[in-house]
Design an enzyme around this catalytic site. Structure first.
Site, PDB file in Angstrom:
ATOM      1  N   TYR A 154       0.838  -1.196   0.000  1.00  0.00           N
ATOM      2  CA  TYR A 154       0.000   0.000   0.000  1.00  0.00           C
ATOM      3  C   TYR A 154       0.884   1.261   0.000  1.00  0.00           C
ATOM      4  O   TYR A 154       0.487   2.311  -0.504  1.00  0.00           O
ATOM      5  CB  TYR A 154      -0.953  -0.043   1.197  1.00  0.00           C
ATOM      6  CG  TYR A 154      -2.232   0.697   0.958  1.00  0.00           C
ATOM      7  CD1 TYR A 154      -3.061   0.393  -0.116  1.00  0.00           C
ATOM      8  CD2 TYR A 154      -2.615   1.724   1.813  1.00  0.00           C
ATOM      9  CE1 TYR A 154      -4.228   1.099  -0.334  1.00  0.00           C
ATOM     10  CE2 TYR A 154      -3.787   2.421   1.611  1.00  0.00           C
ATOM     11  CZ  TYR A 154      -4.586   2.107   0.539  1.00  0.00           C
ATOM     12  OH  TYR A 154      -5.741   2.808   0.334  1.00  0.00           O
ATOM     13  N   LYS A 161      -3.241   8.357   2.817  1.00  0.00           N
ATOM     14  CA  LYS A 161      -4.498   8.201   3.579  1.00  0.00           C
ATOM     15  C   LYS A 161      -4.351   8.758   4.999  1.00  0.00           C
ATOM     16  O   LYS A 161      -5.310   9.293   5.550  1.00  0.00           O
ATOM     17  CB  LYS A 161      -4.935   6.733   3.609  1.00  0.00           C
ATOM     18  CG  LYS A 161      -5.399   6.190   2.250  1.00  0.00           C
ATOM     19  CD  LYS A 161      -6.555   6.981   1.644  1.00  0.00           C
ATOM     20  CE  LYS A 161      -7.163   6.285   0.450  1.00  0.00           C
ATOM     21  NZ  LYS A 161      -8.131   7.126  -0.272  1.00  0.00           N
TER      22      LYS A 161
HETATM   23  N1  LIG Z   1     -11.854  -0.544  -2.961  1.00  0.00           N
HETATM   24  C1  LIG Z   1     -11.327  -0.612  -1.764  1.00  0.00           C
HETATM   25  O1  LIG Z   1     -10.961  -1.701  -1.286  1.00  0.00           O
HETATM   26  C2  LIG Z   1     -11.191   0.633  -0.931  1.00  0.00           C
HETATM   27  C3  LIG Z   1     -11.065   0.506   0.462  1.00  0.00           C
HETATM   28  C4  LIG Z   1     -10.915   1.649   1.225  1.00  0.00           C
HETATM   29  C5  LIG Z   1     -10.907   2.906   0.624  1.00  0.00           C
HETATM   30  N2  LIG Z   1     -11.024   2.999  -0.734  1.00  0.00           N
HETATM   31  C6  LIG Z   1     -11.009   4.349  -1.316  1.00  0.00           C
HETATM   32  O2  LIG Z   1     -12.242   4.578  -1.959  1.00  0.00           O
HETATM   33  C7  LIG Z   1     -12.052   5.602  -2.920  1.00  0.00           C
HETATM   34  C8  LIG Z   1     -12.694   5.157  -4.223  1.00  0.00           C
HETATM   35  O3  LIG Z   1     -11.987   4.048  -4.750  1.00  0.00           O
HETATM   36  P1  LIG Z   1     -12.714   2.789  -5.381  1.00  0.00           P
HETATM   37  O4  LIG Z   1     -12.187   1.605  -4.680  1.00  0.00           O
HETATM   38  O5  LIG Z   1     -14.175   3.030  -5.462  1.00  0.00           O
HETATM   39  O6  LIG Z   1     -12.066   2.688  -6.837  1.00  0.00           O
HETATM   40  P2  LIG Z   1     -12.467   3.463  -8.190  1.00  0.00           P
HETATM   41  O7  LIG Z   1     -11.318   3.209  -9.100  1.00  0.00           O
HETATM   42  O8  LIG Z   1     -13.801   3.064  -8.639  1.00  0.00           O
HETATM   43  O9  LIG Z   1     -12.513   4.980  -7.733  1.00  0.00           O
HETATM   44  C9  LIG Z   1     -11.362   5.811  -7.689  1.00  0.00           C
HETATM   45  C10 LIG Z   1     -11.754   7.053  -8.444  1.00  0.00           C
HETATM   46  O10 LIG Z   1     -10.717   8.044  -8.377  1.00  0.00           O
HETATM   47  C11 LIG Z   1     -10.786   8.699  -9.628  1.00  0.00           C
HETATM   48  N3  LIG Z   1      -9.597   9.514  -9.895  1.00  0.00           N
HETATM   49  C12 LIG Z   1      -8.295   9.125  -9.923  1.00  0.00           C
HETATM   50  N4  LIG Z   1      -7.531  10.165 -10.318  1.00  0.00           N
HETATM   51  C13 LIG Z   1      -8.379  11.208 -10.555  1.00  0.00           C
HETATM   52  C14 LIG Z   1      -8.197  12.530 -11.011  1.00  0.00           C
HETATM   53  N5  LIG Z   1      -6.991  13.028 -11.298  1.00  0.00           N
HETATM   54  N6  LIG Z   1      -9.301  13.330 -11.147  1.00  0.00           N
HETATM   55  C15 LIG Z   1     -10.519  12.869 -10.837  1.00  0.00           C
HETATM   56  N7  LIG Z   1     -10.761  11.619 -10.416  1.00  0.00           N
HETATM   57  C16 LIG Z   1      -9.692  10.797 -10.278  1.00  0.00           C
HETATM   58  C17 LIG Z   1     -10.919   7.541 -10.609  1.00  0.00           C
HETATM   59  O11 LIG Z   1     -11.289   7.989 -11.895  1.00  0.00           O
HETATM   60  C18 LIG Z   1     -11.991   6.737  -9.932  1.00  0.00           C
HETATM   61  O12 LIG Z   1     -13.274   7.182 -10.302  1.00  0.00           O
HETATM   62  C19 LIG Z   1     -10.558   5.843  -3.022  1.00  0.00           C
HETATM   63  O13 LIG Z   1     -10.221   6.951  -2.219  1.00  0.00           O
HETATM   64  C20 LIG Z   1      -9.986   4.574  -2.396  1.00  0.00           C
HETATM   65  O14 LIG Z   1      -8.692   4.759  -1.860  1.00  0.00           O
HETATM   66  C21 LIG Z   1     -11.182   1.892  -1.523  1.00  0.00           C
END
Ligand SMILES: NC(=O)c1ccc[n+]([C@@H]2O[C@H](COP(=O)([O-])OP(=O)(O)OC[C@H]3O[C@@H](n4cnc5c(N)ncnc54)[C@H](O)[C@@H]3O)[C@@H](O)[C@H]2O)c1
Length: 254
Positions: A154, A161
């Site tokens: 990570y 984060k």
């Molecule tokens: N999936 C998991 O296991 C998990 C767990 C905990 C936290 N998260 C967090 O949840 C959030 C969403 O992630 P997710 O898992 O839904 O994946 P996801 O890939 O669906 O979402 C991430 C989003 O960030 C956007 N993004 C990246 N760079 C960008 C930019 N320059 N401008 C605008 N948008 C941008 C992507 O286009 C995407 O829509 C993130 O912050 C991630 O760290 C995810």
């Protein structure tokens, strides 16, 4: 409908698996009009039909690395919705190569990119949202247990984060004067586009099944329901905090 008449901007939908989409759907089920933003033209063909399925009043591109795109998005949100009650920031990015080496070997440019897209974007969008939240409001962002404990691979994202959770605490002081709450949801692993960039992601899912108190993985809907709670009357006096939706895996030591 708990949130009938409220208006939200949900940032970070890439596809149906996105946590942002799970939140958008749940908010809409509770009566919220949900505007959506997505990162780039390559996402539009997936995001637009999703937005249309919930009658989104605005579906717009916004690359958060670009100040003028942020300004433009919020200008259009103001024109279309007048004001908003809810901002969901569900955006993170780290260059893949930074996740496959030792954290100590993080490059300067990888550090900048990760922190800028994943953390500065939070400050920049909260600043804009505050201007169009006239009647209190709710800001939520998404974080991960890698902010508190070391999760293999990570790396720089764990550092980002930690900074994001700190930004939640600091901005909650700024926005508290206007009765706007600011919180983070720390989600357990969910298979999404971003998650697929982490090479050993499957092992996180297995760990939750084996070691968490509830012995089962969460879904995007669980995150959506937590967001709905925090945006509703129950969240009125909750701010500056991070809430784990992870079957309790964060409490397990060994
Ligand atoms: N999936 C998991 O296991 C998990 C767990 C905990 C936290 N998260 C967090 O949840 C959030 C969403 O992630 P997710 O898992 O839904 O994946 P996801 O890939 O669906 O979402 C991430 C989003 O960030 C956007 N993004 C990246 N760079 C960008 C930019 N320059 N401008 C605008 N948008 C941008 C992507 O286009 C995407 O829509 C993130 O912050 C991630 O760290 C995810």
């Amino acid at each position: 409908m708990l949130l009938k008449g409220k208006r939200a901007l949900v940032m970070g939908v890439a596809n149906e698996q996105s946590l942002a989409w799970s939140i958008a759907k749940k908010l809409n089920e509770e009566g919220v009009a949900v505007a959506l933003s997505y990162a780039g033209d390559n996402h539009e063909k997936r995001v637009r039909p999703l937005g249309e399925s919930i009658d989104s009043p605005l579906i717009e591109k916004c690359n958060v690395d670009n100040d003028s795109e942020i300004d433009n998005l919020f200008k259009n949100v103001k024109e279309r919705l007048k004001s908003i009650d809810i901002l969901i920031h569900s955006i993170a990015y780290a260059p893949l190569e930074e996740l496959s080496k030792r954290t100590v070997d993080t490059s300067r440019s990888g550090f900048r990119t990760t922190l800028e897209t994943s953390v500065f974007s939070f400050l920049a969008t909260v600043k804009q949202a505050e201007k169009i939240m006239n009647n209190g409001g709710t800001v939520l962002t998404l974080t991960n247990y890698g902010s508190e404990r070391v999760i293999p691979r990570y790396n720089i994202m764990g550092i980002a984060k930690s900074a994001l959770e700190s930004a939640v605490r600091y901005t909650s002081i700024d926005l508290g004067e206007k009765k706007i709450t600011v919180n983070a949801i720390s989600a357990g692993p969910v298979k999404t586009l971003s998650a697929s960039g982490i090479s050993n992601f499957r092992s996180f899912l297995e760990m939750v099944e084996e070691k968490s108190p509830l012995h089962e993985n969460i879904t995007g809907d669980d995150v959506g329901m937590m967001a709905t709670f925090l945006c509703g009357p129950g969240g009125r006096h909750i701010t500056g905090s991070t809430f784990h939706v992870d079957s309790g895996v964060h409490i397990v030591g060994a």
